[in-house]
Design an enzyme around this catalytic site. Structure first.
Site, mmCIF file in Angstrom:
data_model
loop_
_atom_site.group_PDB
_atom_site.id
_atom_site.type_symbol
_atom_site.label_atom_id
_atom_site.label_comp_id
_atom_site.label_asym_id
_atom_site.label_seq_id
_atom_site.Cartn_x
_atom_site.Cartn_y
_atom_site.Cartn_z
ATOM 1 N N ASP A 162 10.793 14.371 -14.214
ATOM 2 C CA ASP A 162 9.340 14.170 -14.154
ATOM 3 C C ASP A 162 8.743 14.648 -15.479
ATOM 4 O O ASP A 162 8.601 15.857 -15.708
ATOM 5 C CB ASP A 162 8.737 14.962 -12.992
ATOM 6 C CG ASP A 162 9.160 14.428 -11.627
ATOM 7 O OD1 ASP A 162 10.310 13.957 -11.502
ATOM 8 O OD2 ASP A 162 8.353 14.501 -10.687
ATOM 9 N N LYS A 226 3.375 8.917 -11.705
ATOM 10 C CA LYS A 226 2.992 10.066 -10.892
ATOM 11 C C LYS A 226 1.591 10.512 -11.285
ATOM 12 O O LYS A 226 1.234 10.511 -12.469
ATOM 13 C CB LYS A 226 4.020 11.180 -11.126
ATOM 14 C CG LYS A 226 3.776 12.483 -10.383
ATOM 15 C CD LYS A 226 4.931 13.442 -10.677
ATOM 16 C CE LYS A 226 4.673 14.845 -10.125
ATOM 17 N NZ LYS A 226 5.794 15.767 -10.427
ATOM 18 N N LYS A 262 4.076 8.148 -7.125
ATOM 19 C CA LYS A 262 4.236 9.520 -6.635
ATOM 20 C C LYS A 262 2.924 10.285 -6.780
ATOM 21 O O LYS A 262 2.587 10.736 -7.866
ATOM 22 C CB LYS A 262 5.352 10.244 -7.393
ATOM 23 C CG LYS A 262 5.570 11.691 -6.911
ATOM 24 C CD LYS A 262 6.721 12.366 -7.634
ATOM 25 C CE LYS A 262 6.849 13.828 -7.243
ATOM 26 N NZ LYS A 262 7.973 14.509 -7.921
#
Length: 352
Positions: A162, A226, A262
């Site tokens: 991430d 995300k 996400k």
């Protein structure tokens, strides 16, 4: 660690026409609210949705005082969120193998701790090891340092990375430079790790910037986009999620490439999770509600999932006892089986 070869998204050439957008904030807010309220969940269905949210969760700890011990506790909970006997009256115990978090997410320095714990319980094929990287949460580090951090995490056992984008480049509108950085991060991950790009939406200023940043990351080869680090003042909100969904839909229409979503930060309750899952279901479709296409980044959500599931099962047991007492003279049996139980059985049969 032995590196696996994963199926990852490919990098596409930078195309500024992908960035053309005009967004009405009021309309986006109204649409997001309407769509997220389409599904009203109660009773047994609430348990099923709560368990679905659990299976879509990247259970996360990103604290300055993280230690091997608390990372281990988190990993055990991700692998085994409920004791095996808990569902015995309503589930086949073999189905519990599918009830676990999608991944655990930690700092690069704690990846080895997470990996060794999940490996000890033989769950590496079920629970992924994710790491934040590239100068999380600010991204205010030199590019080479950020790239080295990605490589370090993968060598330690991470199969999902991430990364945080460089918000300065986004705010300056230097989209080609941002694209070039994310391409290098995609290259650093190779096919050994999925790339999730954190937009840090609370620091991008406008919805147009959110859309453009999402498009740039997808062109650069992101597997997921995300919302947030969880450290900004504004994190995952439904209107922002809808803008990111619009970007995913348009990108898929133009490239046939699928990118996951996400939300992270601010998803604290099962009701929050249901609102997000409903939004995704009504826009991208039910097929998106899988760990391959949708995740929650959360630390506290699992506590509310635990509460909702345990209270729901307690109500089911009470209702079953009351029904059994009422039907005792007729000799009838308690009926029914949870819908999620059927789904998990079908999933297991499909694997076999």
């Amino acid at each position: 660690m032995e590196a696996k070869n994963l199926i990852v998204n490919k990098t596409l050439p930078f195309d500024p026409t992908f960035l053309a957008v005009n967004i009405s904030l009021r309309q986006v807010e109204e649409i997001a609210m309407t769509l997220s309220n389409q599904c009203i969940v109660t009773g047994t269905n609430e348990i099923a949705w709560a368990l679905r949210a659990l299976m879509l969760t990247d259970l996360t700890t990103l604290a300055g005082d993280d230690t091997k011990a608390n990372v281990r506790r988190m990993c055990v909970r991700a692998c085994y969120p409920f004791e095996p006997q808990f569902f015995d009256k309503f589930f086949e115990r073999t189905l519990l193998l599918d009830i676990h978090c999608a991944a655990v997410c930690v700092y690069p320095a704690r990846v080895q701790d997470a990996y060794s714990t999940v490996e000890q319980f033989k769950q590496l094929d079920r629970v992924a090891i994710a790491a934040v990287a590239s100068g999380f949460p600010t991204g205010q580090y030199g590019l080479q340092t950020r790239l080295q951090e990605i490589s370090h995490a993968i060598l330690a056992g991470a199969t999902e990375i991430d990364i945080v984008i460089n918000r300065q480049l986004a705010l300056l509108g230097d989209w080609k430079a941002l694209y070039n950085e994310v391409v290098l991060m995609r290259s650093a991950c190779g096919d050994h790790a999925l790339l999730k790009t954190i937009l840090a939406i609370g620091e991008l200023g406008t919805m147009e910037n959110v859309y453009k940043a999402a498009m740039v990351c997808m062109m650069a080869g992101a597997d997921f986009i995300k919302t947030s680090t969880g450290k900004e003042m504004v994190n995952a909100t439904l209107p922002v999620g809808l803008v990111m969904i619009f970007a995913i839909q348009e990108f898929k229409r133009r490239t046939c490439q699928i990118v996951g979503l996400k939300p992270a930060g601010g998803v604290r309750t099962v009701r929050d999770a249901i609102a997000w899952m409903t939004l995704v279901k009504e826009t991208l479709g039910t097929r998106w509600l899988t760990p391959q296409r949708f995740r929650f980044g959360a630390a506290g959500l699992i506590d509310d999932i635990d509460k909702v599931v345990r209270e729901g099962v307690a109500r089911m047991e009470k209702e079953q006892l009351e029904k059994a007492a009422a039907n005792k003279q007729q000799g009838s049996e308690p009926d029914g089986e949870d819908a999620l139980c059927k789904e998990l059985r079908e999933k297991r049969q499909a694997k076999n």
